[in-house]
Design a protein around this motif. Structure first.
Motif, PDB file in Angstrom:
ATOM      1  N   GLN A   1     -11.108   2.074 -10.319  1.00  0.00           N
ATOM      2  CA  GLN A   1     -11.824   2.072 -11.235  1.00  0.00           C
ATOM      3  C   GLN A   1     -11.953   1.420 -12.011  1.00  0.00           C
ATOM      4  O   GLN A   1     -13.111   0.587 -12.523  1.00  0.00           O
ATOM      5  CB  GLN A   1     -12.220   3.597 -11.753  1.00  0.00           C
ATOM      6  N   GLU A   2     -11.309   0.470 -13.428  1.00  0.00           N
ATOM      7  CA  GLU A   2     -10.865  -0.250 -14.353  1.00  0.00           C
ATOM      8  C   GLU A   2     -12.023  -1.886 -13.343  1.00  0.00           C
ATOM      9  O   GLU A   2     -12.960  -2.271 -13.648  1.00  0.00           O
ATOM     10  CB  GLU A   2      -9.972  -0.315 -14.284  1.00  0.00           C
ATOM     11  N   VAL A   3     -11.351  -1.547 -12.004  1.00  0.00           N
ATOM     12  CA  VAL A   3     -11.709  -3.126 -11.194  1.00  0.00           C
ATOM     13  C   VAL A   3     -13.423  -2.800 -11.005  1.00  0.00           C
ATOM     14  O   VAL A   3     -14.035  -4.003 -11.274  1.00  0.00           O
ATOM     15  CB  VAL A   3     -11.498  -3.199 -10.121  1.00  0.00           C
ATOM     16  N   PHE A   4     -13.696  -1.507 -10.531  1.00  0.00           N
ATOM     17  CA  PHE A   4     -14.937  -1.180 -10.398  1.00  0.00           C
ATOM     18  C   PHE A   4     -16.479  -1.816 -11.708  1.00  0.00           C
ATOM     19  O   PHE A   4     -16.850  -2.447 -11.353  1.00  0.00           O
ATOM     20  CB  PHE A   4     -15.680  -0.102  -9.431  1.00  0.00           C
ATOM     21  N   ARG A   5     -15.618  -0.948 -12.630  1.00  0.00           N
ATOM     22  CA  ARG A   5     -16.544  -1.088 -13.599  1.00  0.00           C
ATOM     23  C   ARG A   5     -16.436  -2.769 -13.912  1.00  0.00           C
ATOM     24  O   ARG A   5     -17.786  -2.753 -14.786  1.00  0.00           O
ATOM     25  CB  ARG A   5     -15.796  -0.252 -15.258  1.00  0.00           C
ATOM     26  N   ALA A   6     -15.311  -4.045 -14.018  1.00  0.00           N
ATOM     27  CA  ALA A   6     -15.295  -4.498 -14.942  1.00  0.00           C
ATOM     28  C   ALA A   6     -16.748  -5.762 -13.756  1.00  0.00           C
ATOM     29  O   ALA A   6     -17.280  -6.538 -14.122  1.00  0.00           O
ATOM     30  CB  ALA A   6     -13.794  -5.145 -14.921  1.00  0.00           C
TER      31      ALA A   6
ATOM     32  N   ASP B   1       1.180  -1.115  -0.141  1.00  0.00           N
ATOM     33  CA  ASP B   1       0.067  -0.104   0.212  1.00  0.00           C
ATOM     34  C   ASP B   1       1.258   1.121   0.135  1.00  0.00           C
ATOM     35  O   ASP B   1       1.764   1.620   0.578  1.00  0.00           O
ATOM     36  CB  ASP B   1      -1.575  -0.655   0.727  1.00  0.00           C
ATOM     37  N   LEU B   2       0.335   2.186  -0.530  1.00  0.00           N
ATOM     38  CA  LEU B   2       0.938   3.624  -0.567  1.00  0.00           C
ATOM     39  C   LEU B   2       1.683   3.816   0.596  1.00  0.00           C
ATOM     40  O   LEU B   2       2.343   4.100   1.031  1.00  0.00           O
ATOM     41  CB  LEU B   2       0.632   4.335  -1.397  1.00  0.00           C
ATOM     42  N   TRP B   3       0.824   3.683   1.619  1.00  0.00           N
ATOM     43  CA  TRP B   3       1.285   4.645   3.096  1.00  0.00           C
ATOM     44  C   TRP B   3       2.315   3.695   3.068  1.00  0.00           C
ATOM     45  O   TRP B   3       2.750   4.046   4.144  1.00  0.00           O
ATOM     46  CB  TRP B   3       0.150   4.438   4.181  1.00  0.00           C
ATOM     47  N   GLU B   4       2.904   2.166   3.181  1.00  0.00           N
ATOM     48  CA  GLU B   4       3.898   2.059   3.436  1.00  0.00           C
ATOM     49  C   GLU B   4       5.273   2.864   2.581  1.00  0.00           C
ATOM     50  O   GLU B   4       6.404   3.113   3.766  1.00  0.00           O
ATOM     51  CB  GLU B   4       4.010   0.914   2.678  1.00  0.00           C
ATOM     52  N   ILE B   5       5.237   3.813   1.932  1.00  0.00           N
ATOM     53  CA  ILE B   5       6.635   4.155   1.080  1.00  0.00           C
ATOM     54  C   ILE B   5       5.686   5.610   1.657  1.00  0.00           C
ATOM     55  O   ILE B   5       6.995   6.247   0.853  1.00  0.00           O
ATOM     56  CB  ILE B   5       6.865   3.839   0.124  1.00  0.00           C
TER      57      ILE B   5
ATOM     58  N   TYR C   1       6.533  10.364  -7.911  1.00  0.00           N
ATOM     59  CA  TYR C   1       6.140   8.571  -7.307  1.00  0.00           C
ATOM     60  C   TYR C   1       4.668   8.716  -6.681  1.00  0.00           C
ATOM     61  O   TYR C   1       4.243   7.632  -7.586  1.00  0.00           O
ATOM     62  CB  TYR C   1       7.228   7.427  -7.184  1.00  0.00           C
ATOM     63  N   GLN C   2       4.629   9.100  -6.222  1.00  0.00           N
ATOM     64  CA  GLN C   2       4.043   8.198  -5.121  1.00  0.00           C
ATOM     65  C   GLN C   2       2.366   8.921  -5.865  1.00  0.00           C
ATOM     66  O   GLN C   2       1.590   8.365  -5.385  1.00  0.00           O
ATOM     67  CB  GLN C   2       3.958   9.018  -3.799  1.00  0.00           C
ATOM     68  N   LYS C   3       2.721  10.183  -6.550  1.00  0.00           N
ATOM     69  CA  LYS C   3       1.396  10.858  -7.039  1.00  0.00           C
ATOM     70  C   LYS C   3       0.800   9.610  -8.332  1.00  0.00           C
ATOM     71  O   LYS C   3       0.068   9.137  -8.352  1.00  0.00           O
ATOM     72  CB  LYS C   3       1.896  12.148  -7.127  1.00  0.00           C
ATOM     73  N   ALA C   4       1.753   9.940  -8.844  1.00  0.00           N
ATOM     74  CA  ALA C   4       1.884   9.115 -10.335  1.00  0.00           C
ATOM     75  C   ALA C   4       1.255   7.572 -10.246  1.00  0.00           C
ATOM     76  O   ALA C   4       0.488   7.468 -10.785  1.00  0.00           O
ATOM     77  CB  ALA C   4       3.211   9.094 -11.140  1.00  0.00           C
ATOM     78  N   LEU C   5       1.886   7.053  -8.372  1.00  0.00           N
ATOM     79  CA  LEU C   5       1.353   5.579  -8.239  1.00  0.00           C
ATOM     80  C   LEU C   5       0.092   5.704  -7.812  1.00  0.00           C
ATOM     81  O   LEU C   5      -0.976   5.222  -8.004  1.00  0.00           O
ATOM     82  CB  LEU C   5       2.327   5.020  -7.423  1.00  0.00           C
ATOM     83  N   SER C   6      -0.977   6.412  -6.965  1.00  0.00           N
ATOM     84  CA  SER C   6      -1.539   7.305  -6.293  1.00  0.00           C
ATOM     85  C   SER C   6      -2.810   7.008  -7.884  1.00  0.00           C
ATOM     86  O   SER C   6      -3.806   6.886  -7.588  1.00  0.00           O
ATOM     87  CB  SER C   6      -1.717   8.597  -5.971  1.00  0.00           C
ATOM     88  N   ALA C   7      -2.926   7.811  -8.617  1.00  0.00           N
ATOM     89  CA  ALA C   7      -3.035   8.010 -10.252  1.00  0.00           C
ATOM     90  C   ALA C   7      -3.162   6.955 -11.017  1.00  0.00           C
ATOM     91  O   ALA C   7      -4.799   6.044 -10.908  1.00  0.00           O
ATOM     92  CB  ALA C   7      -2.903   9.366 -10.408  1.00  0.00           C
ATOM     93  N   HIS C   8      -2.359   5.751 -11.046  1.00  0.00           N
ATOM     94  CA  HIS C   8      -2.277   4.734 -11.006  1.00  0.00           C
ATOM     95  C   HIS C   8      -3.271   3.491 -10.791  1.00  0.00           C
ATOM     96  O   HIS C   8      -4.134   3.063 -10.740  1.00  0.00           O
ATOM     97  CB  HIS C   8      -1.011   3.296 -11.815  1.00  0.00           C
ATOM     98  N   ASN C   9      -3.316   3.710  -9.414  1.00  0.00           N
ATOM     99  CA  ASN C   9      -3.848   2.755  -8.796  1.00  0.00           C
ATOM    100  C   ASN C   9      -5.619   3.032  -8.320  1.00  0.00           C
ATOM    101  O   ASN C   9      -6.376   2.233  -8.057  1.00  0.00           O
ATOM    102  CB  ASN C   9      -3.479   3.375  -6.626  1.00  0.00           C
ATOM    103  N   ASP C  10      -5.797   4.432  -8.268  1.00  0.00           N
ATOM    104  CA  ASP C  10      -6.721   4.483  -8.427  1.00  0.00           C
ATOM    105  C   ASP C  10      -7.757   4.556  -9.774  1.00  0.00           C
ATOM    106  O   ASP C  10      -9.418   4.274  -9.632  1.00  0.00           O
ATOM    107  CB  ASP C  10      -7.277   6.675  -8.066  1.00  0.00           C
TER     108      ASP C  10
END
Length: 318
Positions: A99-104, A71-75, A86-95
């Protein structure tokens, strides 16, 4: 680990080495006392070596954090500007991934509900055929009518799945819509005969489109016209060079239902009242026609009938 550190930061040690060599050459050219150069170099090494050890240990800790985090809080303790980026990019990618998982998941849930609905619908014609067989009243026209209903439900289901998974291609060619609609009518002739409906086709429309998918869309419209027509009525199909109009003399559609006709799963009052609608026929029709760059418009009056117009989009020129 050391090789990774050298690969990441070795350029700075190379720069320091070049600067030291530059100072050495300068001292030699100007015949300056080399003892001063040696003392300066020794002082720099005393500072550089402990700093390098600390920096290497910090680098190793960062790599281990990045290798094992879930999880992002660990770093979050990695707080340099680059790490934060990097953390912001990872957070955006994670979001986005969430969303893709929710749509699926939503799509899978809708498909499950859809399949359950269609299974329930297909039980009706199957039960009718079963009852005919049990009472020895198997009439070919009645059986054919139920078989056509089954084929229609299965076609809707397969088309919905193809669209939701985007696994089908469109192949455009010049066709005669008059010939196409007559094939659709012929396919449903048993349903016309069963309700004693007459049908009139006038005009033609030469259109560059996908024959299979336009046939599907027109089949859905015509099926609704048959389904909600009163016995002994008439369906009129008029073609011009830019449109096709399918009009019936059926029970009509409530004004408040008209704006929602093309919503996924919407059945409206007639669908509930007659228990014949799945809520996906017109939705899929709209999706198909959008892909074909065609527009659809529905007008209706209760107990008078419904008129459906399929036409070229005004901003398109085929």
């Amino acid at each position: 680990m050391m090789m990774k550190y050298i690969k990441q930061h070795g350029i700075w040690y190379l720069v320091i080495s070049f600067l030291s060599v530059g100072f050495l050459v300068s001292f030699a050219l100007y015949h300056l006392p080399m003892i001063y150069f040696g003392m300066t170099l020794l002082f720099n090494l005393i500072v550089l070596i402990p700093f390098s050890i600390w920096h290497f240990l910090s680098f190793r800790r960062q790599l281990r954090l990045l290798a094992n985090f879930r999880d992002l809080w660990e770093i979050a303790e990695l707080s340099s500007p680059l790490d934060e980026s990097y953390q912001k990019a990872l957070s955006a990618h994670n979001d986005k991934a969430q969303q893709e998982v929710f749509r699926a998941q939503s799509q899978a849930s809708r498909q499950q509900d859809l399949i359950k609905m269609w299974v329930h619908q297909m039980k009706v014609p199957l039960s009718a055929v079963s009852l005919m067989a049990q009472t020895n009243q198997l009439q070919s026209d009645d059986v054919n009518q139920q078989v056509i209903r089954l084929e229609h439900y299965l076609e809707n289901l397969l088309t919905y799945l193809k669209f939701s998974e985007r696994q089908d291609d469109f192949r455009f060619e010049q066709i005669s819509v008059n010939e196409l609609i007559k094939k659709v009518i012929k396919k449903n002739r048993i349903l016309f005969f069963h309700k004693q409906l007459s049908v009139e086709v006038t005009g033609d429309w030469q259109l560059k489109t996908d024959k299979k998918w336009l046939s599907f869309a027109l089949s859905q419209i015509l099926d609704n016209a048959i389904k909600y027509s009163t016995a002994g009525g008439k369906i009129t199909i008029t073609l011009t060079k830019n449109s096709i109009t399918i009009a019936d003399q059926g029970i009509g559609i409530l004004p408040e239902d008209l704006p929602r006709l093309f919503e996924e799963g919407f059945t409206g009052y007639n669908g509930h009242e007659h228990q014949k609608a799945s809520g996906f026929g017109l939705y899929m029709t709209k999706q198909v026609l959008n892909q074909l760059d065609l527009a659809i418009e529905v007008t209706s009056q209760i107990d008078i009938g419904t008129e459906v117009v399929v036409s070229k989009r005004k901003n398109e020129a085929f």
